[in-house]
Design a protein around this motif. Sequence first.
Motif, PDB file in Angstrom:
ATOM      1  N   GLU A  59       0.814  -1.223   0.000  1.00 37.39           N
ATOM      2  CA  GLU A  59       0.000   0.000   0.000  1.00 37.39           C
ATOM      3  C   GLU A  59       0.844   1.269   0.000  1.00 37.39           C
ATOM      4  OE1 GLU A  59      -2.823   0.264   3.224  1.00 37.39           O
ATOM      5  OE2 GLU A  59      -3.421   2.312   2.673  1.00 37.39           O
ATOM      6  N   VAL A  60       1.929   1.262   0.795  1.00 38.83           N
ATOM      7  CA  VAL A  60       2.683   2.514   0.923  1.00 38.83           C
ATOM      8  C   VAL A  60       3.918   2.559   0.027  1.00 38.83           C
ATOM      9  CG1 VAL A  60       1.848   2.903   3.279  1.00 38.83           C
ATOM     10  CG2 VAL A  60       4.029   1.733   2.936  1.00 38.83           C
ATOM     11  N   VAL A  92       7.754   3.677   7.750  1.00 38.87           N
ATOM     12  CA  VAL A  92       6.586   4.342   7.181  1.00 38.87           C
ATOM     13  C   VAL A  92       6.107   5.366   8.199  1.00 38.87           C
ATOM     14  CG1 VAL A  92       5.141   2.363   7.886  1.00 38.87           C
ATOM     15  CG2 VAL A  92       4.190   4.093   6.385  1.00 38.87           C
ATOM     16  N   LEU A 121       3.272   8.396   9.061  1.00 37.41           N
ATOM     17  CA  LEU A 121       2.004   9.061   8.760  1.00 37.41           C
ATOM     18  C   LEU A 121       1.864  10.219   9.736  1.00 37.41           C
ATOM     19  CD1 LEU A 121      -0.920   9.210   7.548  1.00 37.41           C
ATOM     20  CD2 LEU A 121      -1.603   7.588   9.330  1.00 37.41           C
ATOM     21  N   ALA A 172       8.677   5.534   3.480  1.00 34.78           N
ATOM     22  CA  ALA A 172       7.402   6.007   2.927  1.00 34.78           C
ATOM     23  C   ALA A 172       6.868   7.100   3.833  1.00 34.78           C
ATOM     24  CB  ALA A 172       6.405   4.863   2.841  1.00 34.78           C
ATOM     25  N   TYR A 174       3.720   9.765   4.499  1.00 33.49           N
ATOM     26  CA  TYR A 174       2.347  10.178   4.187  1.00 33.49           C
ATOM     27  C   TYR A 174       1.996  11.389   5.027  1.00 33.49           C
ATOM     28  CZ  TYR A 174       1.546   6.343   1.104  1.00 33.49           C
ATOM     29  OH  TYR A 174       1.630   5.514   0.020  1.00 33.49           O
ATOM     30  N   LEU A 211      -5.480   4.320   7.635  1.00 34.08           N
ATOM     31  CA  LEU A 211      -4.071   4.005   7.364  1.00 34.08           C
ATOM     32  C   LEU A 211      -3.301   3.869   8.680  1.00 34.08           C
ATOM     33  CD1 LEU A 211      -1.686   3.543   5.483  1.00 34.08           C
ATOM     34  CD2 LEU A 211      -1.479   6.014   5.174  1.00 34.08           C
TER      35      LEU A 211
END
Length: 483
Positions: free
Chosen positions: A263-264, A306, A308, A331, A333, A340
Amino acid sequence: MRILFVAAEAAPVAKIGGMGDVVGALPKILRKMGHDVRIFLPYYGFLADKMEIPSEPVWQGNAMFQDFHVYESVLPGTDVPLYLFGHPAFDPRRVYGGEDEAWRFTFFSNGAAEFCWNYWKPEIVHCHDWHTGMIPVWMHQSPDISTVFTIHNLAYQGPWRGYLEKVTWCPWYMQGHNVMAAAVQFADRVNTVSPTYAEQIKTAAYGEKIEGLLSFISGRLSGILNGIDTEVFDPKTDKYIPENFTPETLKKRNKNKVALQEEVGLEVNKNAFLIGMVTRLVEQKGIDIVLQILEKLLSYTDSQIVLLGTGDRNYESQMWQMASRFPGRVATYLLYNDALARRIYAGSDGFLMPSRFEPCGISQMMALRYGSIPIVRRTGGLVDTVKHHEPMNQTGTGYCFDRYEPLDLYTCLIRAWEGFRYKPQWQALQQRAMQQDFSWYQSAKQYIKLYRSILGLPEEEIIEEQTQQQEVTEVQEAVASPS
Ligand SMILES: Nc1ncnc2c1ncn2[C@@H]1O[C@H](COP(=O)(O)OP(=O)(O)O[C@H]2O[C@H](CO)[C@@H](O)[C@H](O)[C@H]2O)[C@@H](O)[C@H]1O
């Protein structure tokens, strides 16, 4: 007891950070324990998209020479009555920010006080952070309405007294150079959201310049650990994650890791150590030391990260640059996305939270619940919720370091990365993490005790509390095994 929660945030409809989680979950549990708890929240421009709100107000009031309307609804997914404070100042689709922030929350507080005096009179107004800090000042002269002031973020203390005197009614007896300091002086009880942080804020290192005042009122100051909404955040039933799992079915969790990597846009590799971060990108959260060691970590290990979060432009752009320099490994976001966030909790191996200070921290508790092992700095609520993992004794639930130094963070990350190589031990660690009880019930009982102590309730009611505790256990059991 009749209790009104007044706050700028309430999950799930208006959440920016952890305070929203608290205001969205605690009233629900307190109601289950037999108390009439309601919430008073600004009617933000975006709320009508998220919930049903009647077009007719239940009450109209006036504060600071402005008319306002109060609309009554229910917090979605609960039975908690929600009063929305409607005025064009809150029409913009934002919670915080804007040049009028000091004015609009002072006005909101004033409106909430009017609401209590004239429409629904609680025994206790439970105020959260500076946005509601003037309420204890005004309520000081209303002996039949008591106040609790909860500090979620001491770093933001609201407007100064000089400004308040210009825009609103500062009573002659008011003391305190800003809203937060005034609230601390006038609330019947002040609390923060973990026992360790309650001690830390009495020192110069954490007291944000009001440590003297906080020490002075220490008889009225306590620390009550936050919980998390274990009904809403449950890997066994969570609809936002690809594969549900429990401590007994941990193998299934791997699918969430692979799905998250896909997804990421990270390299799909079950063996790489995947680190998650879900956070407001502010100085408090230790992003600066992460940025100092990230490149090194990526070059010496197979780690992936990742992130976020949203917040300071400076951190946003640096994390963004890292993602473009290390595609497949980093990643980023830069957005707010609850679904998420859950997939990160459910799919990452480790969860990074190297906070400079942390009143409690909700994210690490969610990470534990979803089997992502917290890597945290030992400060504030992180001390009270994460115990350092001792591989020899197979104890603890995470990896901890003490000093706010890049090297210490790096060493801690390397230890976690090494720990991840030993699969059976890592799995046992995940199981221990997932089995921690962070439900709101323990905290709710402490809040009830706090409210009762203010009201000076007689002893027989304390006996009643024991009966209630029994009921709570029943509620807890019912929640734990939904039919
Ligand atoms: N971009 C994003 N997308 C989706 N979800 C996001 C997100 N960014 C953050 N979140 C969510 O917001 C919450 C963050 O809560 P925390 O308690 O960890 O920190 P916060 O500093 O906001 O709270 C402050 O108040 C709380 C409550 O008292 C204290 O626990 C804490 O220490 C104090 O700093 C978590 O539920 C997290 O999942």
